[in-house]
Motif scaffolding. Structure first.
Motif, PDB file in Angstrom:
ATOM      1  N   ALA A  51       1.328  -1.643  -0.108  1.00  0.00           N
ATOM      2  CA  ALA A  51       0.139  -0.030  -0.380  1.00  0.00           C
ATOM      3  C   ALA A  51       0.841   0.996   0.245  1.00  0.00           C
ATOM      4  CB  ALA A  51      -0.806  -0.254   0.896  1.00  0.00           C
ATOM      5  N   ALA A  52       2.095   1.507   0.898  1.00  0.00           N
ATOM      6  CA  ALA A  52       2.954   2.549   1.183  1.00  0.00           C
ATOM      7  C   ALA A  52       3.884   2.792  -0.901  1.00  0.00           C
ATOM      8  CB  ALA A  52       3.723   2.225   2.670  1.00  0.00           C
ATOM      9  N   ILE A  53       3.977   1.596  -0.931  1.00  0.00           N
ATOM     10  CA  ILE A  53       3.829   1.409  -2.312  1.00  0.00           C
ATOM     11  C   ILE A  53       3.094   1.988  -3.254  1.00  0.00           C
ATOM     12  CG2 ILE A  53       5.798   0.366  -4.444  1.00  0.00           C
ATOM     13  CD1 ILE A  53       7.440  -1.309  -2.250  1.00  0.00           C
ATOM     14  N   GLY A  54       2.729   1.864  -3.075  1.00  0.00           N
ATOM     15  CA  GLY A  54       1.517   1.803  -4.186  1.00  0.00           C
ATOM     16  C   GLY A  54       1.080   3.580  -3.935  1.00  0.00           C
ATOM     17  N   LYS A  88      12.156   2.322 -14.946  1.00  0.00           N
ATOM     18  CA  LYS A  88      11.200   3.161 -14.443  1.00  0.00           C
ATOM     19  C   LYS A  88       9.470   2.681 -13.953  1.00  0.00           C
ATOM     20  CE  LYS A  88      12.524   6.297 -18.293  1.00  0.00           C
ATOM     21  NZ  LYS A  88      13.331   5.393 -18.668  1.00  0.00           N
ATOM     22  N   TYR A  89       8.874   3.123 -12.732  1.00  0.00           N
ATOM     23  CA  TYR A  89       7.869   2.030 -12.321  1.00  0.00           C
ATOM     24  C   TYR A  89       6.408   3.110 -12.994  1.00  0.00           C
ATOM     25  CZ  TYR A  89      10.939  -1.546  -9.373  1.00  0.00           C
ATOM     26  OH  TYR A  89      11.337  -2.614  -9.386  1.00  0.00           O
ATOM     27  N   PHE A  90       5.682   2.536 -13.295  1.00  0.00           N
ATOM     28  CA  PHE A  90       4.051   3.692 -13.848  1.00  0.00           C
ATOM     29  C   PHE A  90       3.087   2.608 -13.202  1.00  0.00           C
ATOM     30  CE2 PHE A  90       6.923   3.817 -17.217  1.00  0.00           C
ATOM     31  CZ  PHE A  90       7.440   4.255 -18.156  1.00  0.00           C
ATOM     32  N   ASP A  91       2.535   3.538 -13.005  1.00  0.00           N
ATOM     33  CA  ASP A  91       1.144   3.543 -12.404  1.00  0.00           C
ATOM     34  C   ASP A  91       0.619   3.125 -13.211  1.00  0.00           C
ATOM     35  OD1 ASP A  91      -1.543   4.482 -10.574  1.00  0.00           O
ATOM     36  OD2 ASP A  91      -1.676   5.001 -12.567  1.00  0.00           O
ATOM     37  N   LEU A 139       7.239  -4.886  -3.883  1.00  0.00           N
ATOM     38  CA  LEU A 139       7.008  -5.065  -5.617  1.00  0.00           C
ATOM     39  C   LEU A 139       6.710  -6.092  -6.836  1.00  0.00           C
ATOM     40  CD1 LEU A 139      10.954  -1.663  -5.650  1.00  0.00           C
ATOM     41  CD2 LEU A 139       8.282  -1.999  -6.074  1.00  0.00           C
ATOM     42  N   ASN A 140       6.976  -6.604  -6.480  1.00  0.00           N
ATOM     43  CA  ASN A 140       7.073  -7.968  -7.212  1.00  0.00           C
ATOM     44  C   ASN A 140       5.971  -8.569  -7.460  1.00  0.00           C
ATOM     45  OD1 ASN A 140       9.650  -8.481  -8.538  1.00  0.00           O
ATOM     46  ND2 ASN A 140      10.194  -9.978  -6.822  1.00  0.00           N
ATOM     47  N   ASP A 141       5.300  -8.493  -6.145  1.00  0.00           N
ATOM     48  CA  ASP A 141       3.335  -8.831  -6.396  1.00  0.00           C
ATOM     49  C   ASP A 141       2.586  -7.831  -6.746  1.00  0.00           C
ATOM     50  OD1 ASP A 141       4.517 -11.040  -5.008  1.00  0.00           O
ATOM     51  OD2 ASP A 141       3.659  -9.877  -2.873  1.00  0.00           O
ATOM     52  N   LEU A 142       2.520  -6.353  -6.762  1.00  0.00           N
ATOM     53  CA  LEU A 142       2.323  -5.509  -7.360  1.00  0.00           C
ATOM     54  C   LEU A 142       2.321  -5.167  -8.583  1.00  0.00           C
ATOM     55  CD1 LEU A 142       3.342  -2.262  -4.780  1.00  0.00           C
ATOM     56  CD2 LEU A 142       1.299  -3.164  -5.558  1.00  0.00           C
ATOM     57  N   GLN A 143       3.429  -5.350  -9.343  1.00  0.00           N
ATOM     58  CA  GLN A 143       3.619  -5.848 -11.003  1.00  0.00           C
ATOM     59  C   GLN A 143       2.977  -7.049 -11.409  1.00  0.00           C
ATOM     60  OE1 GLN A 143       7.817  -5.791 -12.675  1.00  0.00           O
ATOM     61  NE2 GLN A 143       8.354  -4.928 -10.162  1.00  0.00           N
ATOM     62  N   ILE A 144       3.139  -8.330 -10.710  1.00  0.00           N
ATOM     63  CA  ILE A 144       2.309  -9.563 -10.926  1.00  0.00           C
ATOM     64  C   ILE A 144       0.775  -9.398 -11.331  1.00  0.00           C
ATOM     65  CG2 ILE A 144       1.346 -12.100 -10.239  1.00  0.00           C
ATOM     66  CD1 ILE A 144       3.955 -11.872  -9.312  1.00  0.00           C
ATOM     67  N   LYS A 161      -0.940  -3.907 -11.311  1.00  0.00           N
ATOM     68  CA  LYS A 161      -0.960  -1.873 -10.494  1.00  0.00           C
ATOM     69  C   LYS A 161       0.078  -1.549 -10.564  1.00  0.00           C
ATOM     70  CE  LYS A 161      -4.113  -4.371  -6.447  1.00  0.00           C
ATOM     71  NZ  LYS A 161      -3.934  -4.308  -4.989  1.00  0.00           N
ATOM     72  N   ILE A 162       1.883  -1.993 -10.845  1.00  0.00           N
ATOM     73  CA  ILE A 162       2.389  -1.308 -11.529  1.00  0.00           C
ATOM     74  C   ILE A 162       2.976  -1.548 -12.480  1.00  0.00           C
ATOM     75  CG2 ILE A 162       2.261   0.074  -9.184  1.00  0.00           C
ATOM     76  CD1 ILE A 162       5.160  -1.806  -8.669  1.00  0.00           C
ATOM     77  N   VAL A 163       3.185  -0.475 -13.858  1.00  0.00           N
ATOM     78  CA  VAL A 163       4.209  -1.908 -14.401  1.00  0.00           C
ATOM     79  C   VAL A 163       6.077  -0.980 -14.650  1.00  0.00           C
ATOM     80  CG1 VAL A 163       4.972  -1.523 -17.013  1.00  0.00           C
ATOM     81  CG2 VAL A 163       2.210  -0.816 -16.207  1.00  0.00           C
ATOM     82  N   PHE A 164       6.493  -1.872 -14.622  1.00  0.00           N
ATOM     83  CA  PHE A 164       8.207  -1.932 -14.051  1.00  0.00           C
ATOM     84  C   PHE A 164       8.535  -1.684 -16.068  1.00  0.00           C
ATOM     85  CE2 PHE A 164      12.710  -2.918 -13.553  1.00  0.00           C
ATOM     86  CZ  PHE A 164      13.225  -2.154 -13.546  1.00  0.00           C
TER      87      PHE A 164
END
Length: 760
Positions: free
Chosen positions: A216-219, A277-280, A262-267, A270-273
């Motif tokens: 949640a903090a990263i997102g 660069k990390y994108f919403d 970070l890996n979970d959010l990409q899977i 929710k975010i794109v790497f």
């Protein structure tokens, strides 16, 4: 008893004077038999049943003393009469006074609890049919469940208003939702950012290093920074560093946990790497879709050759007796002989003349005229704001609208026209294109046919969009958009000191002798503590000369907070220049009066008013059940619901960002040391260029000079590199730390990927 002293009163509600989804005004009969009006945010409580209310007594300007509820609990016992009134109320259809008396007589004043525990006891009431018994039990259980949910949520230190939002979103499933994952509120409930959701999580017993918390903090960090700064991505270093700062660099949270999150959010997509660069994910899609669509439009052949356009323009020049300058001719011809084009220039450079010439020439190319109905189906003129679209109508004598209206913005906050249902126009002209953020650009461009011509008109030197992206600037740099830069002030604008000052600001060299001429632009020294007095003197003189402070003068300020901020100035002006005391609406910390100048701060498809629309409250009608506010938004009369007051603010003073797309006869613009953290050249330039007849600057030369010398905060975007695929854009911000305390003056609680989707 002192006013504002926190006390607890006990009593039962005997009447709801006013009730909306999240706000109540009730008549309460206290235990001592006396009656008092209570107001606040709480659910529809049972009439007749006793509750303990904690809060303060405050004096309302119109209604006298009222008790403002902060929290409540059900009282330990209930009165017999109150219980009978409750059971025979409209809440329980078919249960009249006689049946209610039988229930209370048979089971006592704790009958509600007895019925919930054992519904079969109602079989002892002969007058109750099976259907009535079933309905009564169901309704009693539902009411009890909602009330218990409300009281349980208060134990988590949530305000009444926050609880109402949760119940409105999740209903009876609220507790299950937040106990499962309180961090979901960041994206699902307006008003909940990381701080509020995290505090709730801690109350629920979540651990400091819980993976849900870190994700949640990263997102939130990625979302927060992008929407605050206008970025579409953060570098890995920026994202990790800022996320750690949000979590107070807690040593219990190891680097490995950040990697896993970070890996979970990409899977979870929710975010794109991409390219470090990390994108919403939403902003990533917006940039990709805009780049893809514009490249596709650029590949389609244009139906008009350069020679065709030259001949048509020659005819129009003779027909309307206008001699265009070589640069104006180039702008008209190139925009009509290319599929994608941009015309950019400051005030006085002839953009309006060029736009009129484009439309007349286009009509000639189609062997028609602008007055023919055929052209209304071929040409679409749009802008991000209603005021800018009205200026287009005045300039061109051709219909124009906001982008939202053209795309069919609907009650679901979606657009009727999109990639699956595109608009059928052949020429699209977008004015004030500097205000286009990446999400609105995506909504517009993807709703166009591939064989369309697009012309963007704007001033690239103005402030960029409020939302993420740097669309106009990025497109100017690409190799698929033909750009004409207007750098010559037209003869009729040569004598304008407003335009001269704007050009001085752009050149970062203000000659202060221009203010000595006392012609159109004025500079008066002022400190923050003197600002109100100085504004008051100007307003007094303006009114004495016959000026209308609602329509003919606008105060533009870069910040909301402080004694020199927008909020304070608005409150002062309202108090002094709008003495209306009878027709007043008070809600929380807001006060609106008949005669007030107001600003809409959120798009509302139902009311058909857009973010940035300015209006006047023409009447406030007091009713027994509810009050009505009647607002005139530039000729559109709107019956404004009380429940929407959070979307309305006073507009005697507004932010420079909110002023984009608008022009005002007279502008007062303070430039003070108190604003230094916000001041930049584009802020000053944009404020100056809002004035049509007179500009008054109140402040300090040092602050103005500082703003001109301070470097602009470049936006990190990747639209340019997505269009020019062979070009690699370096990161624009080298500092890996994006400090939260300098991102803006407002707490961005409640930001979601869709928060700015409808900015205009």
């Amino acid at each position: 008893m002192d006013i504002d002293e926190k006390i607890t009163i006990t009593g039962h509600i005997n009447n709801y004077i006013y009730e909306s989804s999240n706000y109540k005004v009730c008549s309460l009969t206290k235990s001592d038999g006396k009656t008092i009006t209570i107001v606040g945010y709480f659910p529809h409580l049972d009439e007749g049943l006793e509750y303990n209310f904690t809060g303060t007594i405050k004096k309302h300007i119109n209604y006298g003393e009222q008790f403002y509820v902060e929290s409540f609990t059900k009282a330990a016992s209930f009165t017999k009469d109150g219980l009978i009134d409750y059971l025979s109320s409209d809440k329980f259809p078919g249960i009249g006074k006689k049946i209610a008396e039988d229930i209370v007589s048979n089971f006592g004043i704790d009958c509600i609890d007895k019925i919930i525990k054992n519904p079969t006891i109602l079989e002892d009431i002969p007058s109750l049919t099976k259907v009535k018994r079933k309905n009564l039990v169901h309704l009693i259980k539902e009411n009890a469940k909602l009330e218990k949910t409300y009281i349980k949520l208060m134990e988590y230190d949530l305000s009444m208003k926050m609880i109402e939002k949760l119940l409105e979103r999740y209903g009876s499933d609220t507790l299950n939702k937040i106990e499962e994952d309180p961090y979901r509120l960041i994206y699902e409930v307006d008003g909940f950012g990381f701080k509020k959701s995290d505090a709730l999580a801690m109350n629920l017993g979540f651990k400091i290093n819980d993976k849900k918390r870190i994700k949640a903090a990263i997102g939130y960090t990625l979302n927060y920074v992008c929407y605050q700064q206008g970025f579409t991505y953060l570098t890995r270093e920026q994202l990790i560093s800022s996320s750690k700062k949000l979590l107070e660099n807690n040593p219990e949270i190891y680097d490995e946990l950040y990697e896993e999150a970070l890996n979970d959010l990409q899977i979870e997509k929710k975010i794109v790497f991409e390219d470090n660069k990390y994108f919403d994910s939403f902003l990533y899609k917006c940039e990709c879709d805009v780049a893809k669509k514009l490249k596709r439009i650029s590949e389609y052949p244009v139906p008009y050759s350069k020679k065709d356009c030259e001949e048509a323009l020659d005819y129009i020049s003779k027909f309307v007796s206008i001699t265009y300058t070589p640069l104006q001719r180039e702008a008209i011809i190139s925009s009509l002989s290319n599929s994608l084009s941009i015309i950019t220039g400051g005030p006085g450079t002839g953009k309006s003349t060029i736009l009129k010439g484009i439309l007349e020439t286009y009509a000639k190319l189609n062997n028609s005229s602008l007055s023919d109905d055929e052209m209304a189906y071929k040409i679409l003129l749009v802008s991000p704001t209603g005021r800018a679209s009205k200026r287009m109508v005045e300039t061109t004598r051709f219909k124009a609208s906001t982008i939202h209206r053209a795309l069919g913005y609907n009650y679901q906050n979606e657009f009727n026209y999109n990639e699956l249902n595109p608009l059928d126009y052949e020429l699209i002209v977008v004015d004030e294109a500097s205000m286009l953020d990446i999400s609105l650009a995506r909504a517009l461009f993807t709703a166009l046919k591939n064989n369309v011509q697009v012309i963007l008109v704007g001033d690239v030197n103005q402030l960029p969009s409020v939302g993420p992206g740097n669309v106009l600037s990025d497109l100017i740099s690409t190799n698929i958009v033909k750009t004409i830069k207007l750098n010559q002030v037209m003869r009729q604008a040569d004598g304008s000191n407003i335009i001269k000052l704007a050009n001085m600001v752009q050149a970062e060299a203000v000659d202060y002798r221009i203010f000595s001429e006392k012609k159109e632009v004025y500079f008066y020294k002022s400190d923050s503590k003197d600002l109100i007095d100085n504004i008051s003197k100007i307003m007094d003189n303006f009114i004495a000369s016959g000026g209308n402070i609602l329509t003919d003068i606008q105060i533009l300020i870069p910040m909301y907070m402080g004694v020199a901020g927008i909020d304070f100035v608005n409150t002062y002006i309202q108090g002094k220049y709008n003495p209306e005391n009878d027709k007043v609406i008070l809600r929380d910390f807001k006060k609106f009066k008949k005669g007030d100048k107001v600003l809409q701060t959120k798009n509302d498809a139902i009311l058909d008013v857009m973010n940035g629309d300015i209006g006047t409250i023409v009447d406030i009608i007091k009713g027994e059940e509810k009050d009505d506010i009647i607002i005139d938004f530039d000729g559109k009369i709107v019956n404004y619901p009380i429940k929407n007051l959070d979307d309305l603010s006073l507009a005697y003073a507004i932010s420079i960002h909110k002023s984009q797309g608008s022009e005002f006869k007279n502008v007062i613009m303070p430039v003070l040391p108190a604003y230094n953290i916000m001041l930049r050249k584009k802020i000053i330039y944009t404020g100056i260029t809002r004035a049509k007849e007179k500009l008054i600057i109140l402040g300090q030369q040092d602050s103005l000079n500082l703003a001109l010398k301070k470097g602009e905060y470049n936006r990190q975007t990747s639209l340019y590199s997505r269009i020019n695929e062979n070009k690699i854009v370096e990161n624009k911000i080298n500092d890996p730390n994006i400090p939260f305390d300098t991102l803006g003056e407002h707490d961005m609680e409640g930001i979601t990927p869709y928060t700015f989707m409808n900015q205009s």
